[in-house]
Scaffold this active site. Structure first.
Site, PDB file in Angstrom:
ATOM      1  N   HIS A 100      -8.609  19.272  89.504  1.00  0.00           N
ATOM      2  CA  HIS A 100      -9.058  19.884  90.747  1.00  0.00           C
ATOM      3  C   HIS A 100      -9.592  21.287  90.451  1.00  0.00           C
ATOM      4  O   HIS A 100      -8.975  22.037  89.687  1.00  0.00           O
ATOM      5  CB  HIS A 100      -7.896  19.948  91.740  1.00  0.00           C
ATOM      6  CG  HIS A 100      -8.313  20.465  93.076  1.00  0.00           C
ATOM      7  ND1 HIS A 100      -8.998  19.688  93.981  1.00  0.00           N
ATOM      8  CD2 HIS A 100      -8.171  21.689  93.642  1.00  0.00           C
ATOM      9  CE1 HIS A 100      -9.260  20.414  95.057  1.00  0.00           C
ATOM     10  NE2 HIS A 100      -8.771  21.624  94.880  1.00  0.00           N
TER      11      HIS A 100
ATOM     12  N   GLU B 216     -12.352  23.152  83.190  1.00  0.00           N
ATOM     13  CA  GLU B 216     -11.924  21.763  83.423  1.00  0.00           C
ATOM     14  C   GLU B 216     -12.108  20.936  82.155  1.00  0.00           C
ATOM     15  O   GLU B 216     -11.242  20.149  81.770  1.00  0.00           O
ATOM     16  CB  GLU B 216     -12.741  21.135  84.559  1.00  0.00           C
ATOM     17  CG  GLU B 216     -12.501  21.763  85.914  1.00  0.00           C
ATOM     18  CD  GLU B 216     -13.261  21.013  87.015  1.00  0.00           C
ATOM     19  OE1 GLU B 216     -13.393  19.794  86.933  1.00  0.00           O
ATOM     20  OE2 GLU B 216     -13.732  21.676  87.962  1.00  0.00           O
TER      21      GLU B 216
HETATM   22  C1  GRF Z   1     -14.836  18.332  89.265  1.00  0.00           C
HETATM   23  O1  GRF Z   1     -15.120  19.619  89.723  1.00  0.00           O
HETATM   24  C2  GRF Z   1     -13.386  17.989  89.514  1.00  0.00           C
HETATM   25  O2  GRF Z   1     -12.546  19.075  89.428  1.00  0.00           O
HETATM   26  C3  GRF Z   1     -13.426  17.456  90.927  1.00  0.00           C
HETATM   27  O3  GRF Z   1     -14.636  16.751  91.018  1.00  0.00           O
HETATM   28  C4  GRF Z   1     -15.563  17.262  90.067  1.00  0.00           C
HETATM   29  C5  GRF Z   1     -15.994  16.111  89.217  1.00  0.00           C
HETATM   30  O4  GRF Z   1     -17.029  16.466  88.340  1.00  0.00           O
HETATM   31  N1  GRF Z   1     -12.251  16.657  91.207  1.00  0.00           N
HETATM   32  P1  GRF Z   1     -17.476  15.464  87.214  1.00  0.00           P
HETATM   33  O5  GRF Z   1     -17.884  14.159  87.892  1.00  0.00           O
HETATM   34  O6  GRF Z   1     -16.335  15.272  86.260  1.00  0.00           O
HETATM   35  O7  GRF Z   1     -18.647  16.127  86.554  1.00  0.00           O
END
Ligand code: GRF
Length: 204
Positions: free
Chosen positions: A112, A177
């Site tokens: 998240h 992330e």
């Molecule tokens: C990310 O920002 C994640 O934190 C959220 O949705 C987005 C997904 O991005 N849950 P991706 O599809 O992995 O590029």
């Protein structure tokens, strides 16, 4: 050497976190492999990324199922068919029902784009900007029955700059992330995560 953990990734869109996990798992010393990718959107780039890497990519159309429980059961069937030991939600835009959460408890993670419990739900980066926080970040957590409420595994902070737009903040968080998610998968695969009540104890 131990067999690598088999990971199932659920994704609805762009798939950059999937990509980060795939990149990590391409390293010989990474203890997990992506066994299957499931999406609720036919055009999801995540499916394309998986297919290009030779990873089974499965589109399950929610419209083909009577209700959420039936849909979630279909996901479980695919995951079980691929002998998945850990499920990673990576931009999966559907809420999984209580039966799914119960069946996979302690074996489903989500990422998240905020420092939970601040700013759960949609548009976390927008929420952070609107609130005026000076620091935001990314969180990987186990999934429970709530939305973005489960036990927190890893977090990383990111400064919010005065001139940030939603896009610039999201990009800065996304870089974290991509670092965090493979790390959490590794910790799980190495058996170093223990859920105690609402906390996750990380053993080193
Ligand atoms: C990310 O920002 C994640 O934190 C959220 O949705 C987005 C997904 O991005 N849950 P991706 O599809 O992995 O590029």
């Amino acid at each position: 050497m131990k067999e690598p953990l088999r990971v199932g990734v659920l994704a609805s869109g762009r798939g950059s976190n999937l990509q980060a996990i795939l990149d990590a798992s391409a390293r010989a010393d990474f203890p997990a492999r992506v066994a299957v990718v499931v999406s609720d959107r036919e055009g999801a780039r995540a499916l394309k990324i998986a297919a290009e890497r030779g990873v089974p990519a499965v589109f399950l159309n929610p419209k083909d199922f009577g209700d959420r429980e039936a849909y979630d059961a279909a996901i479980t069937k695919v995951l079980e068919a691929h002998q998945v030991g850990l499920v990673c939600l990576a931009g999966f835009m559907r809420i999984l029902g209580p039966a799914f959460v119960r069946a996979w408890r302690g074996r489903v993670m989500n990422i998240h784009p905020s420092l939970l419990p601040a700013f759960p739900g949609l548009n976390a980066q927008r929420q952070a900007l609107d609130h005026g926080v000076k620091i935001s970040g990314a969180t990987v957590h186990f999934v429970d029955e709530g939305v973005d409420t489960g036990p927190i595994i890893l977090q990383s902070s990111v400064p919010v700059q005065p001139d940030d737009s939603e896009e610039t903040l999201a990009a800065r968080i996304l870089a974290e992330e991509h670092r965090l998610y493979p790390q959490a998968v590794r910790l799980f695969a190495e058996g170093r995560l223990r859920i105690v009540g609402s906390r996750v104890i990380v053993g080193w």
